[in-house]
Structures are given as structure tokens and as C-alpha cells.
Scaffold this motif. Sequence first.
Motif, PDB file in Angstrom:
ATOM      1  N   TYR B  60      -4.370 -20.057  13.064  1.00  0.00           N
ATOM      2  CA  TYR B  60      -5.396 -21.044  12.716  1.00  0.00           C
ATOM      3  C   TYR B  60      -5.965 -21.731  13.951  1.00  0.00           C
ATOM      4  CZ  TYR B  60      -4.609 -20.253   7.842  1.00  0.00           C
ATOM      5  OH  TYR B  60      -4.552 -19.648   6.616  1.00  0.00           O
ATOM      6  N   ARG B  64      -9.673 -21.015  15.818  1.00  0.00           N
ATOM      7  CA  ARG B  64     -10.718 -22.022  15.917  1.00  0.00           C
ATOM      8  C   ARG B  64     -11.125 -22.270  17.361  1.00  0.00           C
ATOM      9  NH1 ARG B  64      -7.705 -26.466  12.405  1.00  0.00           N
ATOM     10  NH2 ARG B  64      -9.235 -27.891  13.284  1.00  0.00           N
ATOM     11  N   ARG B 212      -1.362 -25.601   3.272  1.00  0.00           N
ATOM     12  CA  ARG B 212      -2.573 -24.781   3.440  1.00  0.00           C
ATOM     13  C   ARG B 212      -3.121 -24.909   4.843  1.00  0.00           C
ATOM     14  NH1 ARG B 212      -7.871 -23.871  -0.323  1.00  0.00           N
ATOM     15  NH2 ARG B 212      -8.200 -21.973   0.874  1.00  0.00           N
ATOM     16  N   GLY B 213      -3.918 -23.929   5.259  1.00  0.00           N
ATOM     17  CA  GLY B 213      -4.612 -24.007   6.547  1.00  0.00           C
ATOM     18  C   GLY B 213      -3.630 -24.074   7.686  1.00  0.00           C
ATOM     19  N   ILE B 214      -3.870 -25.019   8.592  1.00  0.00           N
ATOM     20  CA  ILE B 214      -3.105 -25.061   9.832  1.00  0.00           C
ATOM     21  C   ILE B 214      -1.610 -25.321   9.590  1.00  0.00           C
ATOM     22  CG2 ILE B 214      -3.346 -27.508  10.464  1.00  0.00           C
ATOM     23  CD1 ILE B 214      -4.341 -26.257  13.258  1.00  0.00           C
ATOM     24  N   TRP B 237       4.699 -20.955  -0.073  1.00  0.00           N
ATOM     25  CA  TRP B 237       3.437 -20.384  -0.551  1.00  0.00           C
ATOM     26  C   TRP B 237       2.255 -21.135   0.054  1.00  0.00           C
ATOM     27  CZ3 TRP B 237       2.813 -15.961  -3.117  1.00  0.00           C
ATOM     28  CH2 TRP B 237       3.907 -15.439  -3.826  1.00  0.00           C
ATOM     29  N   SER B 238       1.198 -20.408   0.286  1.00  0.00           N
ATOM     30  CA  SER B 238      -0.087 -21.052   0.509  1.00  0.00           C
ATOM     31  C   SER B 238      -0.505 -21.683  -0.807  1.00  0.00           C
ATOM     32  CB  SER B 238      -1.116 -20.003   0.940  1.00  0.00           C
ATOM     33  OG  SER B 238      -2.365 -20.244   0.317  1.00  0.00           O
ATOM     34  N   ALA B 240      -3.309 -21.942  -1.985  1.00  0.00           N
ATOM     35  CA  ALA B 240      -4.324 -21.108  -2.637  1.00  0.00           C
ATOM     36  C   ALA B 240      -3.662 -19.947  -3.381  1.00  0.00           C
ATOM     37  CB  ALA B 240      -5.317 -20.587  -1.596  1.00  0.00           C
ATOM     38  N   ASP B 241      -2.705 -19.264  -2.725  1.00  0.00           N
ATOM     39  CA  ASP B 241      -2.058 -18.115  -3.367  1.00  0.00           C
ATOM     40  C   ASP B 241      -1.154 -18.529  -4.525  1.00  0.00           C
ATOM     41  OD1 ASP B 241      -3.161 -15.992  -1.889  1.00  0.00           O
ATOM     42  OD2 ASP B 241      -1.797 -16.393  -0.226  1.00  0.00           O
ATOM     43  N   LEU B 242      -0.487 -19.676  -4.391  1.00  0.00           N
ATOM     44  CA  LEU B 242       0.463 -20.112  -5.424  1.00  0.00           C
ATOM     45  C   LEU B 242      -0.208 -20.149  -6.792  1.00  0.00           C
ATOM     46  CD1 LEU B 242       3.348 -21.238  -6.038  1.00  0.00           C
ATOM     47  CD2 LEU B 242       2.386 -23.528  -5.711  1.00  0.00           C
ATOM     48  N   MET B 243      -1.458 -20.628  -6.819  1.00  0.00           N
ATOM     49  CA  MET B 243      -2.151 -20.800  -8.084  1.00  0.00           C
ATOM     50  C   MET B 243      -2.627 -19.466  -8.681  1.00  0.00           C
ATOM     51  SD  MET B 243      -1.200 -23.592  -8.430  1.00  0.00           S
ATOM     52  CE  MET B 243      -1.212 -25.357  -8.560  1.00  0.00           C
ATOM     53  N   PRO B 264      -9.020 -31.436   6.748  1.00  0.00           N
ATOM     54  CA  PRO B 264      -9.887 -30.643   5.855  1.00  0.00           C
ATOM     55  C   PRO B 264      -9.176 -30.035   4.648  1.00  0.00           C
ATOM     56  CG  PRO B 264     -10.253 -30.032   8.157  1.00  0.00           C
ATOM     57  CD  PRO B 264      -9.077 -30.952   8.133  1.00  0.00           C
ATOM     58  N   THR B 265      -7.844 -29.859   4.700  1.00  0.00           N
ATOM     59  CA  THR B 265      -7.155 -29.223   3.576  1.00  0.00           C
ATOM     60  C   THR B 265      -6.663 -30.233   2.552  1.00  0.00           C
ATOM     61  OG1 THR B 265      -4.995 -29.298   4.665  1.00  0.00           O
ATOM     62  CG2 THR B 265      -6.339 -27.330   5.046  1.00  0.00           C
ATOM     63  N   SER B 268      -7.889 -30.143  -1.203  1.00  0.00           N
ATOM     64  CA  SER B 268      -7.344 -28.978  -1.891  1.00  0.00           C
ATOM     65  C   SER B 268      -5.852 -29.180  -2.204  1.00  0.00           C
ATOM     66  CB  SER B 268      -7.584 -27.757  -0.996  1.00  0.00           C
ATOM     67  OG  SER B 268      -6.720 -26.713  -1.303  1.00  0.00           O
ATOM     68  N   GLU B 308      -5.392 -33.697  13.292  1.00  0.00           N
ATOM     69  CA  GLU B 308      -5.024 -32.616  12.375  1.00  0.00           C
ATOM     70  C   GLU B 308      -4.565 -31.375  13.119  1.00  0.00           C
ATOM     71  OE1 GLU B 308      -6.996 -29.654  11.239  1.00  0.00           O
ATOM     72  OE2 GLU B 308      -5.992 -29.274   9.321  1.00  0.00           O
TER      73      GLU B 308
END
Lengths: 347, 347
Positions: B60, B64, B212-214, B237-238, B240-243, B264-265, B268, B308
Motif C-alpha cells: 500500500y 502510493r 482495510r487498506g494500509i 480478513w480484509s 471488503a473480502d469478509l463481507m 480514508p478507510t 468503510s 494514516e
Amino acid sequence: VTDTRLELELRQQPAALERLLLAQGATAKELGALLRRRDVRYLLIASRGSSSNAARYAQYLLGRANRVPVSFATPSLYTLYQQPPRLDGALVIGISQSGESPDVRAVIDEARRQGRPTIALTNRPESPIAVAADAVLPLEAGDERAVAATKTYLNSLGAIALLFASSTRDKSAFRELELMPGRIAEQLERSFEDAALLDSYGGIHGGTVVARGINYGTAFEVALKIRELSGLLFEAWSAADLMHGPVAAIAPDWPVIAIAPSGPTLASMRTVIDGLVARGARVAVVADDQAVLAQGAVPLRLVEQIPEWLSPLATVIPGQVAAFHLARLNGSDLDNPHGLSKVTLTL
Amino acid sequence: VTDTRLELELRQQPAALERLLLAQGATAKELGALLRRRDVRYLLIASRGSSSNAARYAQYLLGRANRVPVSFATPSLYTLYQQPPRLDGALVIGISQSGESPDVRAVIDEARRQGRPTIALTNRPESPIAVAADAVLPLEAGDERAVAATKTYLNSLGAIALLFASSTRDKSAFRELELMPGRIAEQLERSFEDAALLDSYGGIHGGTVVARGINYGTAFEVALKIRELSGLLFEAWSAADLMHGPVAAIAPDWPVIAIAPSGPTLASMRTVIDGLVARGARVAVVADDQAVLAQGAVPLRLVEQIPEWLSPLATVIPGQVAAFHLARLNGSDLDNPHGLSKVTLTL
């Protein structure tokens, strides 16, 4: 008796794979040429869920095909952070059964903005991701309505195998792939025969699926399938990473499923299975070799003589059938498990 | 009372990070220039275990930094399959605390054979991996003897942060990084204060860490640390993937640790925390924002106003302290947990 949508779709897999091979051979040949383009230095795959497990197959298989490294996108860099990497040298592949994932779409859109070639692998050739990409390889799995993906997963692997065969222009690879629908049908029969061996797993709370190399993604897919359908806490590990610490949680009687088809990873898998048995784990072995099957408490037989590069298409079947069987033992609603929905949209 | 090697090393982290920043700033500047080389189209990282969790931070952060994509090597293609990908366009980074991993070594050797630049991040500048690479960034963590990596993990993050700051030549980034040893010391105090809140976790069997993310790698590191030390079945889990299905196994009362620093995360993560609370999960929240801390049953406070991009250096601390505390509740031998050894060699 076929009494659930899930079992129907499970059993439709050989026909679905055959349809893909018949319908998309020509398209795959065109796309295979893209993978040989000299300005393509690496493949970048964007995916979520089951499609990410298929992407791991692509990582090993296409990595070996033209020796082109395969990398996975980090969608949040494109969405939440709005700092997408530069993509010169990349060929971008989006895999999404529904073709709906907004984050996969964001990666494809950015690649097009940067002038890089993009391919969508999706079961819905009219979906947003298919429309966004330069080219589409339709999965041809037919309508899939059970929440747990089965035939779209198998056909994602089939599409990747088609890309491999066409990018390497290897005729024996095509012939081996064409035999797979028949082999998968045999595998389904064999795995449904073996499923009763799992009756002793009625009281379990979770388990661990372990594999290596080209079947690394299979471990994740089998764990996900069991987890989605039965709500049991299944997890997946690379055999190499598991021994780096996570094995600490493998207690006596803990269920393990070891994916160990014949091939270059088998010796390494045998060592890991011995180590897990020594810790007292209850190991189910997915294998074609008799000696390997005998290493664990529960032998889950693979059809023999499937080429190693195609083994993930077969090894997932005993895992899917185990997921189906464990969910029934657990009394789950197979077509509407645990409050999940078919399509998940994440940014 | 500091009665274990592990706690001693946990508490040495601020000093270890400070040593790295003082000793290796100049080397990092040289290496940062490598990351800006025009022929470097992507970074390829080879690692195992905790080092792979640090590699996710690099994915990450360095993604960037110069917008250069970061990819992970699949070591078995180099070892078991003996079909290494072509690496034109790659800068290869090996991360190995011990510098011993033969599979990380195999990736570095292949990169050199193909004439690509290589960097080793290791705590042992005389180790095989350090000797094999063109350049070394020593981790300067000092002697680490507890089986569970703590200060070598923190300093791996520190080394990656140094590479980020030097490759972007961003003076404010250096200043922010220089403040981190002091912030980590504060974070350790705060996390040890909060640890008693975890006393109610005495009878748990496992848990899930989500980020999530970083901080995606932080979730894996925290789960691994708890798992190694206590033998409890923790997984990562991320968000995003968990869901996308795996959430099916999150039953009422299942312990979840959500890593949710400001940035930023966060929006979410808040949605995911709400979803997990609605399912009845017992959520511990690692956060600096009061409203976010109040979302879960157990607030694990972060020190405020950490940028962050540096948050993974702080967020891992409450996780390490939780791992230490849960292992004590569980009666584990903290310095020799569960038959693990410090260095694992895989091919």
C-alpha cells in the motif's frame, strides 16, 4: 434425489465446462495473443471472493505459461485512496462472476485511462465490467442462482486454462483440457461416493484447508465454500506459511483437509501431512496416490492421471461436495445460507 | 514485572525503531533512489510469515509513493516448479528477519541472474539473503530471541516507511517518522492500560481480525501473533473480502478485533463494524476516534494524531499486547509457544 439448487448446479459443472470450451475457444485464441505482446511485462488481476481464488490459479498457471509474472490489484488504492499505481507494462484482467463489483470496475477503468489492455472474465457479458473492458471472455456457466458459486468458479478456472493453452499455442494442452468435462463428471461421482466418510465430522466447529503451488487457490475456495454453506470456521493456508507459526492453533482432533494431487508439490505436502498427523490433527487427504491417501484418517479420492496443471479443476470437486455434505450435517439452508447475498458490492 | 523475554522485547520497540532511524537514514536515501529508477516498473517482494505481513504495508505505502505497483513473489515457481517468471521491469525486495529463508533466497538469486536490482531487508546483515542481494537495509532491531517476532516486525515497517520517505524525498514524511519512537512508547503504555479489558476473553476458542487498506497487513500480523502465542484459532480478513461470504462463520459472541484508525478507510470500517455488531459478534475496536471506539464492546485506544501512512506502526501494538494478555489468560509458555521454532526453512 436432487433437492436443492446448489446440488443441481454442482452436477451441472461438466456440462458447463464443456459449453465454455466449445463456445469460447476462438475468443481465447485471440486473447492468448495479447498475453504474448512484447509490451506486456506482467498481468494484473482484479477480483473479489471466489474470483480471487480463481485468480490464484492464474498466478501459478499464467506465471508458468509465458513466464509473465502475475500480480493482484489492491482495489482500495483505486477507490478509497484515489492513488492508483501507474500501470505501464501491465495487462489487466478483471474476474467477476456477476460483472458487478465496483472495485474491480475501478481497476479496469483506470487501466483504460492509462491506455493499457484490459480483459474481463465474467458470466454476464452485458455487465458493467464486461462493457468497461476492451475484451470479454464469457464464462458460459449458465444461470447460477445458489448463493455459493460452483460452476462459475469451475468455469473461471476453465477460462484461465483456455488462456494458458492458447497463449502457449500448445496443442497437447488443448487436448488435455478437452478431456476435462468427462474427468470432472467422474470426479463428481467419486466424490459423492466418498462423502459418507465425512459423517464423523458432525460435531466440528471449524477446520483448516492446506495446499501448495497451483492448488493454493483451491485451499481458499474449499474453505470459503464450507464456510459459506455451513457457517463453520474454515480457513486456508499455504503449506509453507502454515509451518511458520499458524500451526500453533492446530490442536489434537482439529479437522484438516490437505489437497495433495500428484506433481511437483506432492513431496512437500506429504511432509506437511506427516507433521499435522503427528500433532494429532484429523486429516482428510484429497489425493490420487494410494500411499498419500493412506496418510490421513479420511481418504477423498481424486480421479487418476489428471495433468498437474489442470488438477485445480478436479481438486475443488471433493471440497465442494464436502461443503455440501457438512452443511447438510449442520442443518443449513443450502440455497440461502447464513444471511449471505449472491452479489456483494464493495468499493 | 517483566518476566518474559517476549515482554522485554515488546517494550524495547521504541528504542529499536529509534536505532533504525538513526543508523540507516543514509542507506535508505541511496535505496530510495533505486525505487525512482525509470526502468523499475514494479516492485516484487519475497517473504514468509511476519515478513509477509510487513510486505502488505509496502504494497500500500510504496504503491502510493511513486505510484509503482507492488507484487508478491510465488516462491514455489522458483523452487518446486523451477519455472521462474521473467523479471524485466522488476525491483526485487526480500524481507526476512533471520535472512535464512531458502525460498526468499531463491527469488533474489533468480533476480540477480536476470540482471535485476535486489534489496534485502533483514535483521542479520551477514545472513545468506543479505549476502545474496545487491544492497541491504539492516533492520537494527537488536537480538530477538522470543519465538514471536515483535521488534523485528515493527522495524520492518520502519524500514519500509524510511524507503517511502526517501524515495519521495518528502521532508515532512521524515519529520513524521522521526516522531514515531515516542508515539510507540505512548502507545505501549496505553495498550498495557487497556489490556485488562480483555479479561472477559478467557474462555474463547478463536477470533477474527479485520482491517482495510494500509492496515490490511496489521490484521494478519495481529491474528498471527495471537495464534502463535496462545494457540487460539485467530484469522484475518480484509473488511471488503469478509463481507463476500466468509462472514457466514461469524456467529453471536464470536470475538472480532477491528483495526480502524482515522483515514480514508474509516468510513468503510465503520460500516463493517456495524454489520458485525448486528450479527452479535463481540467486537474490540482499535481506534483513535471516540465515536468509533464506542461502536464495539471493547475499546482499545490508539494514540491520537498519528498520520494514516504511519498508522500500522501504532495499530500493531494493541494487537501485540492483546496477544500477550490472551496467552497469559490461556496459560501458554510465552517464550516457547506450542512447539514452534524461531526460524522456519521452507523451499
